[in-house]
Scaffold this motif. Sequence first.
Motif, PDB file in Angstrom:
ATOM      1  N   LEU A 294      -5.072  -0.631  -9.735  1.00  0.00           N
ATOM      2  CA  LEU A 294      -5.505  -1.305 -10.958  1.00  0.00           C
ATOM      3  C   LEU A 294      -4.341  -1.422 -11.947  1.00  0.00           C
ATOM      4  O   LEU A 294      -4.143  -2.465 -12.569  1.00  0.00           O
ATOM      5  N   ARG A 295      -3.572  -0.385 -12.071  1.00  0.00           N
ATOM      6  CA  ARG A 295      -2.427  -0.358 -12.990  1.00  0.00           C
ATOM      7  C   ARG A 295      -1.435  -1.486 -12.684  1.00  0.00           C
ATOM      8  O   ARG A 295      -0.966  -2.168 -13.591  1.00  0.00           O
ATOM      9  N   PHE A 296      -1.118  -1.674 -11.406  1.00  0.00           N
ATOM     10  CA  PHE A 296      -0.105  -2.658 -11.043  1.00  0.00           C
ATOM     11  C   PHE A 296      -0.685  -4.033 -10.732  1.00  0.00           C
ATOM     12  O   PHE A 296       0.057  -5.019 -10.730  1.00  0.00           O
ATOM     13  N   GLY A 297      -1.994  -4.102 -10.479  1.00  0.00           N
ATOM     14  CA  GLY A 297      -2.622  -5.390 -10.203  1.00  0.00           C
ATOM     15  C   GLY A 297      -1.877  -6.146  -9.118  1.00  0.00           C
ATOM     16  O   GLY A 297      -1.538  -5.588  -8.076  1.00  0.00           O
ATOM     17  N   LEU A 298      -1.577  -7.399  -9.372  1.00  0.00           N
ATOM     18  CA  LEU A 298      -0.845  -8.222  -8.415  1.00  0.00           C
ATOM     19  C   LEU A 298       0.649  -8.263  -8.732  1.00  0.00           C
ATOM     20  O   LEU A 298       1.412  -8.950  -8.060  1.00  0.00           O
ATOM     21  N   GLY A 299       1.058  -7.520  -9.767  1.00  0.00           N
ATOM     22  CA  GLY A 299       2.460  -7.547 -10.191  1.00  0.00           C
ATOM     23  C   GLY A 299       3.365  -6.685  -9.317  1.00  0.00           C
ATOM     24  O   GLY A 299       2.938  -6.095  -8.326  1.00  0.00           O
ATOM     25  N   GLU A 300       4.612  -6.655  -9.720  1.00  0.00           N
ATOM     26  CA  GLU A 300       5.603  -5.837  -9.020  1.00  0.00           C
ATOM     27  C   GLU A 300       5.263  -4.356  -9.166  1.00  0.00           C
ATOM     28  O   GLU A 300       4.689  -3.946 -10.169  1.00  0.00           O
TER      29      GLU A 300
ATOM     30  N   LEU B 248      -4.452  19.481  -3.335  1.00  0.00           N
ATOM     31  CA  LEU B 248      -5.357  18.339  -3.486  1.00  0.00           C
ATOM     32  C   LEU B 248      -6.776  18.891  -3.478  1.00  0.00           C
ATOM     33  O   LEU B 248      -7.194  19.538  -2.517  1.00  0.00           O
ATOM     34  N   GLU B 249      -7.514  18.630  -4.544  1.00  0.00           N
ATOM     35  CA  GLU B 249      -8.856  19.191  -4.662  1.00  0.00           C
ATOM     36  C   GLU B 249      -9.863  18.545  -3.721  1.00  0.00           C
ATOM     37  O   GLU B 249     -10.927  19.111  -3.479  1.00  0.00           O
ATOM     38  N   GLY B 250      -9.511  17.419  -3.160  1.00  0.00           N
ATOM     39  CA  GLY B 250     -10.380  16.749  -2.193  1.00  0.00           C
ATOM     40  C   GLY B 250      -9.901  15.330  -1.967  1.00  0.00           C
ATOM     41  O   GLY B 250      -9.160  14.771  -2.778  1.00  0.00           O
TER      42      GLY B 250
ATOM     43  N   LEU C 100      -7.480  11.802  -4.168  1.00  0.00           N
ATOM     44  CA  LEU C 100      -6.392  10.936  -3.702  1.00  0.00           C
ATOM     45  C   LEU C 100      -6.833   9.470  -3.736  1.00  0.00           C
ATOM     46  O   LEU C 100      -6.099   8.600  -4.219  1.00  0.00           O
ATOM     47  N   GLU C 101      -8.024   9.195  -3.252  1.00  0.00           N
ATOM     48  CA  GLU C 101      -8.526   7.823  -3.245  1.00  0.00           C
ATOM     49  C   GLU C 101      -8.678   7.280  -4.664  1.00  0.00           C
ATOM     50  O   GLU C 101      -8.385   6.107  -4.931  1.00  0.00           O
ATOM     51  N   LYS C 102      -9.078   8.145  -5.586  1.00  0.00           N
ATOM     52  CA  LYS C 102      -9.194   7.753  -6.999  1.00  0.00           C
ATOM     53  C   LYS C 102      -7.812   7.415  -7.561  1.00  0.00           C
ATOM     54  O   LYS C 102      -7.643   6.418  -8.264  1.00  0.00           O
ATOM     55  N   ALA C 103      -6.814   8.241  -7.253  1.00  0.00           N
ATOM     56  CA  ALA C 103      -5.453   7.984  -7.734  1.00  0.00           C
ATOM     57  C   ALA C 103      -4.913   6.670  -7.172  1.00  0.00           C
ATOM     58  O   ALA C 103      -4.255   5.909  -7.892  1.00  0.00           O
ATOM     59  N   VAL C 104      -5.202   6.383  -5.912  1.00  0.00           N
ATOM     60  CA  VAL C 104      -4.781   5.108  -5.315  1.00  0.00           C
ATOM     61  C   VAL C 104      -5.455   3.953  -6.049  1.00  0.00           C
ATOM     62  O   VAL C 104      -4.798   2.951  -6.387  1.00  0.00           O
TER      63      VAL C 104
ATOM     64  N   GLY D 293       0.819  -1.222   0.000  1.00  0.00           N
ATOM     65  CA  GLY D 293       0.000   0.000   0.000  1.00  0.00           C
ATOM     66  C   GLY D 293       0.845   1.261   0.000  1.00  0.00           C
ATOM     67  O   GLY D 293       0.479   2.266  -0.626  1.00  0.00           O
ATOM     68  N   SER D 294       1.971   1.230   0.679  1.00  0.00           N
ATOM     69  CA  SER D 294       2.860   2.398   0.689  1.00  0.00           C
ATOM     70  C   SER D 294       3.521   2.592  -0.672  1.00  0.00           C
ATOM     71  O   SER D 294       3.758   3.729  -1.097  1.00  0.00           O
ATOM     72  N   ARG D 295       3.831   1.492  -1.360  1.00  0.00           N
ATOM     73  CA  ARG D 295       4.409   1.612  -2.710  1.00  0.00           C
ATOM     74  C   ARG D 295       3.379   2.174  -3.684  1.00  0.00           C
ATOM     75  O   ARG D 295       3.704   3.023  -4.509  1.00  0.00           O
ATOM     76  N   ILE D 296       2.126   1.719  -3.559  1.00  0.00           N
ATOM     77  CA  ILE D 296       1.043   2.282  -4.396  1.00  0.00           C
ATOM     78  C   ILE D 296       0.891   3.768  -4.072  1.00  0.00           C
ATOM     79  O   ILE D 296       0.768   4.611  -4.969  1.00  0.00           O
ATOM     80  N   GLY D 297       0.920   4.104  -2.787  1.00  0.00           N
ATOM     81  CA  GLY D 297       0.774   5.497  -2.366  1.00  0.00           C
ATOM     82  C   GLY D 297       1.856   6.397  -2.932  1.00  0.00           C
ATOM     83  O   GLY D 297       1.597   7.573  -3.246  1.00  0.00           O
ATOM     84  N   ALA D 298       3.069   5.876  -3.070  1.00  0.00           N
ATOM     85  CA  ALA D 298       4.150   6.678  -3.650  1.00  0.00           C
ATOM     86  C   ALA D 298       3.818   7.085  -5.081  1.00  0.00           C
ATOM     87  O   ALA D 298       4.117   8.208  -5.503  1.00  0.00           O
TER      88      ALA D 298
END
Length: 182
Positions: A127-133, A112-114, A118-122, A98-103
């Motif tokens: 989704l982008r990285f799925g279960l991969g590295e 930040l507009e709201g 941030l939650e959308k970006a997370v 989760g911290s790597r995704i957050g980075a």
Amino acid sequence: MAEAARSEPNDPNAVCLATSTPDGRPSARMVLLKGVDARGFVFYTNLESRKGGELAANPHAAMCFHWKTLARSVRVEGRVERVSEAEADAYYASRARGSRIGAWASRQSRPLEGRFALEKAVAEQTLRFGLGEIPRPPFWSGFRLLPARIELWRDMPFRLHERRVFHRLDDAAGWEVEQLYP
């Protein structure tokens, strides 16, 4: 640090990091120290953050640890340098997923507009990285503060505190030690 780790209830590695703005004004915030060795004190950040920009413009900083339970503090001053790519990669890989995704998701220090943005970006990065590295972002790395001055402070009765300063002119020079009036 080891003594603080045994006695501080929360984040014994929390340190106030001071940098300066391009026009010379002080700028301070709390960060978590992630390493300390004979070379210096290591922390990590988004290089595009305010602190990253300030350190790029002026590679000098100060840190102040305060351990209330120990009645001690440590001040460190010196120049900073980026950690190696291998060090940054190794630390990044040790972080929780989760911290790597957050980075990737955080545009640190920018407006930040709201909370939803941030939650959308997370969610998008998850989704982008799925279960991969999750590789280390190119805008995320670490800095090492190379100490030129270290002050140890210890609380003593009647405000007659103990202060000991270690300083040197450059990285190759030996440390000089002196005591200061409280």
